[in-house]
Design a protein around this motif. Structure first.
Motif: not given
Length: 161
Positions: A54-65
């Motif tokens: 099951s595929e989704k799109i999400a925000d992945f926190p990486l450093g300051q962004r």
């Protein structure tokens, strides 16, 4: 099949409109997170049947962004995350590595992609401008068996990128 010159125009415009100078095929939807490993490969890695991915799109926190990422879950026990990191991929991957180096299970992995490490029960891999995070046996607590399964899936995924 007849060649459509509008395709060349589209290929030139999409990176400008999206702000991506290094648009990859993933940007065009040709490659997905669930397309990097099959259901059968996920099941073999886990040693148990898994449902379809099951595929989704999400925000992945990486450093300051944060970075938009595609991820695929094969049930609750196998997952693969695909992060298009762009031209600063090496720097971002190093920052992510440094944030996890103090974990008890941290170890550098050699021979996979342009760089790889294991921490928090999962493997992180850099290949070109793409980062992968693969986790097998999330509820089982990790261990050598799961690490070897994650390495195997990483090699399969890299071969399909």
């Amino acid at each position: 099949m007849k060649f459509n010159p509008a395709f060349l125009l589209l290929a030139a415009i999409v990176p400008v409109v999206t702000g991506s100078r290094n648009a990859s095929y993933a940007s065009f939807g040709v490659s997905t997170a669930c397309g990097l490993i099959t259901r059968q490969e996920a099941a073999a890695a886990l040693g148990a049947p898994v449902p379809a991915g099951s595929e989704k799109i999400a925000d992945f926190p990486l450093g300051q962004r944060s970075i938009k990422t595609k991820y695929c879950f094969f049930g609750t026990e196998v997952s693969i995350w695909r992060l298009e990191l762009g031209p600063t991929a090496s720097t971002l991957f190093t920052q992510y590595r440094q944030s996890l180096v103090s974990k008890d299970d941290y170890q550098t992995i050699r021979g996979i992609g342009d760089g790889a490490f294991h921490a928090k029960g999962q493997i992180a891999v850099l290949k070109g401008q793409t980062g992968l995070i693969i986790d097998v046996g999330q509820a089982r607590g990790g261990g050598a068996k799961e690490l070897n399964a994650e390495k195997g899936l990483a090699l399969l995924a890299i071969g399909r990128m």
